[in-house]
Write a protein that holds these residues in place. Structure first.
Motif, mmCIF file in Angstrom:
data_model
loop_
_atom_site.group_PDB
_atom_site.id
_atom_site.type_symbol
_atom_site.label_atom_id
_atom_site.label_comp_id
_atom_site.label_asym_id
_atom_site.label_seq_id
_atom_site.Cartn_x
_atom_site.Cartn_y
_atom_site.Cartn_z
ATOM 1 N N ARG A 256 -1.452 -2.337 5.942
ATOM 2 C CA ARG A 256 -0.080 -2.456 6.413
ATOM 3 C C ARG A 256 -0.094 -2.478 7.938
ATOM 4 O O ARG A 256 -1.074 -2.116 8.589
ATOM 5 C CB ARG A 256 0.802 -1.346 5.883
ATOM 6 C CG ARG A 256 0.816 0.018 6.578
ATOM 7 C CD ARG A 256 -0.431 0.524 7.050
ATOM 8 N NE ARG A 256 -0.456 1.909 7.498
ATOM 9 C CZ ARG A 256 -1.454 2.359 8.211
ATOM 10 N NH1 ARG A 256 -2.451 1.558 8.555
ATOM 11 N NH2 ARG A 256 -1.497 3.615 8.581
ATOM 12 N N GLU B 246 0.115 3.273 -5.454
ATOM 13 C CA GLU B 246 -1.093 4.084 -5.268
ATOM 14 C C GLU B 246 -2.337 3.217 -5.445
ATOM 15 O O GLU B 246 -3.352 3.404 -4.759
ATOM 16 C CB GLU B 246 -1.061 5.217 -6.289
ATOM 17 C CG GLU B 246 -2.236 6.158 -6.274
ATOM 18 C CD GLU B 246 -2.125 7.165 -7.403
ATOM 19 O OE1 GLU B 246 -3.100 7.296 -8.162
ATOM 20 O OE2 GLU B 246 -1.066 7.805 -7.528
ATOM 21 N N MET C 274 -5.743 -0.163 6.884
ATOM 22 C CA MET C 274 -5.625 0.513 5.604
ATOM 23 C C MET C 274 -5.075 1.921 5.814
ATOM 24 O O MET C 274 -5.270 2.529 6.874
ATOM 25 C CB MET C 274 -6.998 0.603 4.924
ATOM 26 C CG MET C 274 -7.772 -0.703 4.877
ATOM 27 S SD MET C 274 -7.069 -1.935 3.789
ATOM 28 C CE MET C 274 -7.662 -1.338 2.202
ATOM 29 N N LEU C 275 -4.385 2.460 4.813
ATOM 30 C CA LEU C 275 -3.927 3.837 4.914
ATOM 31 C C LEU C 275 -5.135 4.756 5.055
ATOM 32 O O LEU C 275 -6.104 4.650 4.307
ATOM 33 C CB LEU C 275 -3.131 4.235 3.662
ATOM 34 C CG LEU C 275 -1.807 3.517 3.406
ATOM 35 C CD1 LEU C 275 -1.072 4.194 2.260
ATOM 36 C CD2 LEU C 275 -0.928 3.481 4.636
ATOM 37 N N PRO D 250 0.793 -1.236 0.000
ATOM 38 C CA PRO D 250 0.000 0.000 0.000
ATOM 39 C C PRO D 250 0.819 1.278 0.000
ATOM 40 O O PRO D 250 0.288 2.334 -0.350
ATOM 41 C CB PRO D 250 -0.831 -0.114 1.280
ATOM 42 C CG PRO D 250 -0.085 -1.068 2.145
ATOM 43 C CD PRO D 250 0.575 -2.031 1.220
ATOM 44 N N CYS D 251 2.099 1.226 0.380
ATOM 45 C CA CYS D 251 2.917 2.434 0.379
ATOM 46 C C CYS D 251 3.663 2.619 -0.940
ATOM 47 O O CYS D 251 3.988 3.750 -1.306
ATOM 48 C CB CYS D 251 3.920 2.403 1.532
ATOM 49 S SG CYS D 251 3.144 2.340 3.167
ATOM 50 N N HIS E 136 -3.037 0.714 -2.193
ATOM 51 C CA HIS E 136 -3.414 1.211 -0.865
ATOM 52 C C HIS E 136 -4.928 1.205 -0.653
ATOM 53 O O HIS E 136 -5.393 1.321 0.477
ATOM 54 C CB HIS E 136 -2.802 2.596 -0.612
ATOM 55 C CG HIS E 136 -3.677 3.767 -0.948
ATOM 56 N ND1 HIS E 136 -3.748 4.312 -2.201
ATOM 57 C CD2 HIS E 136 -4.483 4.518 -0.161
ATOM 58 C CE1 HIS E 136 -4.565 5.342 -2.180
ATOM 59 N NE2 HIS E 136 -5.040 5.493 -0.964
ATOM 60 N N HIS E 137 -5.702 1.003 -1.720
ATOM 61 C CA HIS E 137 -7.141 0.855 -1.569
ATOM 62 C C HIS E 137 -7.557 -0.584 -1.282
ATOM 63 O O HIS E 137 -8.702 -0.835 -0.917
ATOM 64 C CB HIS E 137 -7.855 1.321 -2.840
ATOM 65 C CG HIS E 137 -7.689 2.778 -3.115
ATOM 66 N ND1 HIS E 137 -8.442 3.751 -2.493
ATOM 67 C CD2 HIS E 137 -6.833 3.440 -3.939
ATOM 68 C CE1 HIS E 137 -8.077 4.939 -2.936
ATOM 69 N NE2 HIS E 137 -7.111 4.777 -3.810
ATOM 70 N N HIS F 41 0.113 9.561 -1.798
ATOM 71 C CA HIS F 41 -0.975 9.082 -0.943
ATOM 72 C C HIS F 41 -0.518 8.794 0.483
ATOM 73 O O HIS F 41 -1.225 8.142 1.241
ATOM 74 C CB HIS F 41 -1.617 7.833 -1.561
ATOM 75 C CG HIS F 41 -0.686 6.676 -1.736
ATOM 76 N ND1 HIS F 41 0.185 6.563 -2.792
ATOM 77 C CD2 HIS F 41 -0.486 5.558 -0.987
ATOM 78 C CE1 HIS F 41 0.865 5.448 -2.698
ATOM 79 N NE2 HIS F 41 0.479 4.815 -1.590
ATOM 80 N N CYS F 42 0.641 9.290 0.882
ATOM 81 C CA CYS F 42 1.176 9.031 2.218
ATOM 82 C C CYS F 42 0.298 9.690 3.282
ATOM 83 O O CYS F 42 -0.206 10.789 3.100
ATOM 84 C CB CYS F 42 2.598 9.577 2.316
ATOM 85 S SG CYS F 42 3.357 9.385 3.937
#
Length: 490
Positions: A57, A49, A307-308, A45-46, A52-53, A296-297
């Motif tokens: 992590r 892009e 999830m982020l 996810p990092c 991350h959906h 997206h960080c």
């Protein structure tokens, strides 16, 4: 029977998270990426892009000590209300970390990555980090392992990381010029000695560059984080970007300085401001709009889980009941494998929807300028949230190059207990500087009028459609139309 339970569990997750029906914006840059590299990042996810959906992590806080002092950092414990690097609610042993990872992996089939990001430096006490990775690698081989470091000790441990198949490393690099570095780092500890000032910054810089080069040579995908500090390195980061790209960095992530005085950092206490969202956007645009920029960080805690943007480190019972992993739940490999099948189907379906949206924009774009659109979403890459409930806005750039994700801008949500807060709306308007439109499920008359007055068009869409589809609908209607008008699909 086990297979049926696995399928049912994943189906419930897909319905809850929206993943079964195409969650992620199609990223055309993936098409230009070689297949081997895509395989390495597609579930991270990092680093992706897109990923991350879909994937979660987890950071395990096994590295409390640090070998440098940053003027923007204050390592704090038991700070449940703070979400920023260096903050944790507890420290773990390597054995405790394994127990915790097993527990989380059993609860979250989406978990794909376990990283060590402190709360100090992952390689200052390298034996703790390496032992943790060794235990997790043996017990859960399907997980991707990664770490974050300031780079000072990295050259000494590249071979050990490679031996454990640690293929993703993040280095924080904020400067090339030691004079600038001395304003960010008051001291470092290297070779059993504390160094200060410009000499300390020179040593750190040289070690960071050596570590970056050695890691790339070893086949590691390196992400470089840089903190944008107005008045110190903001104009210098273009040089940093050029230098790290030349040395083979896979991604460069420019992040805003977090400088709330309540956090107790030197920069915060002396009143140094962080950059505005518009300043971050301008700097990122100047560095180029390609696959080597991360946008997206969320600047996660050192014990982040989930999830982020949806950190569950406080809400999920992630702490194992014992110091060992013997009695903790075991992840179901069938459920984890089934989740990846759901993701593969979702990616394929979303590509179709995104390509259709791109075609709509392409037909309208030649006569129109690029515009920024703020999206209200609770996840799933869909417009599925009321304006008043949004705590962050996903920013997209739409125009001649199609629809491109441009970053995340955070703000406290406008509605509290069913009522809007005028002061919060003032902040939101500042956060949305430079934005032409906002798309959401619904927006009230009061905030709508304020947004319109600021030149931000409001587009309401109750279909819970994909982000690209809704943006394309708004853009096609808006080209040539006056700004500040509310539109809504028929």
């Amino acid at each position: 029977m086990a297979a049926s339970r696995s399928t049912a569990s994943v189906a419930r997750l897909a319905r809850a998270g929206g993943a079964a029906s195409a969650r992620v914006p199609h990223n055309k840059r993936r098409e230009a990426m070689d297949a081997a590299t895509w395989e390495r990042i597609k579930d991270h996810p990092c680093y992706s892009e897109d990923a991350h959906h879909y994937f979660a992590r987890m950071h395990v806080a096994v590295a409390p000590g640090c070998n440098i002092q940053c003027n923007y950092c204050n390592r704090k414990y038991d700070c449940s209300n703070e979400s920023r690097p260096g903050v944790v609610s507890g420290r773990l042993t390597p054995e405790g970390a394994l127990a915790k990872v097993r527990n989380v992996a059993a609860r979250l089939p989406q978990l794909s990555v376990v990283g060590i990001a402190g709360p100090g430096d992952a390689l200052f006490q390298a034996e703790r980090t390496l032992k943790t990775f060794e235990l997790i690698r043996a017990a859960l081989p399907d997980l991707t392992l990664c770490l974050s470091t300031n780079g000072l000790a990295l050259p000494d441990h590249v071979d050990a990381l490679k031996a454990l198949d640690i293929g993703h490393v993040t280095i924080t690099i904020n400067y090339l010029d030691p004079e600038i570095g001395a304003e960010i780092y008051p001291w470092i500890f290297h070779n059993h000695k504390r160094w200060k000032g410009v000499e300390a910054a020179r040593i750190l810089h040289e070690r960071q560059m050596e570590g970056l080069e050695r890691a790339v040579e070893a086949g590691v995908l390196v992400k470089v984080n840089s903190v944008m500090i107005p008045g110190i390195n903001d104009e210098h980061l273009t040089e940093v970007n050029t230098a790290v790209r030349a040395r083979g960095a896979f991604l460069h992530n420019v992040m805003p300085l977090i400088s709330d005085p309540a956090h107790g950092t030197k920069f915060g206490l002396e009143g140094r401001r962080g950059p505005s969202p518009a300043e971050i956007h301008t700097l990122r645009e100047s560095l180029g709009n390609d696959a080597r920029l991360m946008k997206h960080c969320r600047q996660c805690r050192a014990d982040a889980v989930g999830m982020l943007g949806e950190d569950q480190c406080q809400s999920i019972d992630t702490m194992a009941p014992a110091a060992t992993a013997d009695d903790t739940p075991r992840p179901d490999p069938e459920i984890r494998a089934a989740w990846r099948e759901v993701v593969a189907d979702s990616r394929a379906a979303h590509k179709v929807a995104a390509d259709e949206a791109e075609a709509v924009v392409a037909a309208a774009a030649p006569a129109a300028e690029d515009r920024l659109v703020a999206v209200c979403t609770r996840g799933g890459a869909r417009v599925n949230l009321h304006f008043g409930k949004a705590t962050e806005f996903h920013i997209y750039k739409v125009g001649a190059e199609g629809i491109r994700f441009a970053g995340i801008r955070r703000a406290d949500n406008y509605c509290l207990g069913g009522y809007g807060e005028s002061e919060r709306l003032d902040t939101i308007l500042t956060v949305l500087e430079g934005v032409s439109a906002m798309v959401c499920v619904k927006v009230g008359d009061g905030p709508r009028r304020r947004l319109e007055a600021a030149g931000i068009a409001c587009h309401q869409d109750t279909r819970h459609e994909t982000i690209e589809t809704v943006i394309a609908d708004w853009y096609a209607d808006a080209v040539g139309a006056p700004m500040g008008a509310v539109s809504q699909p028929a």
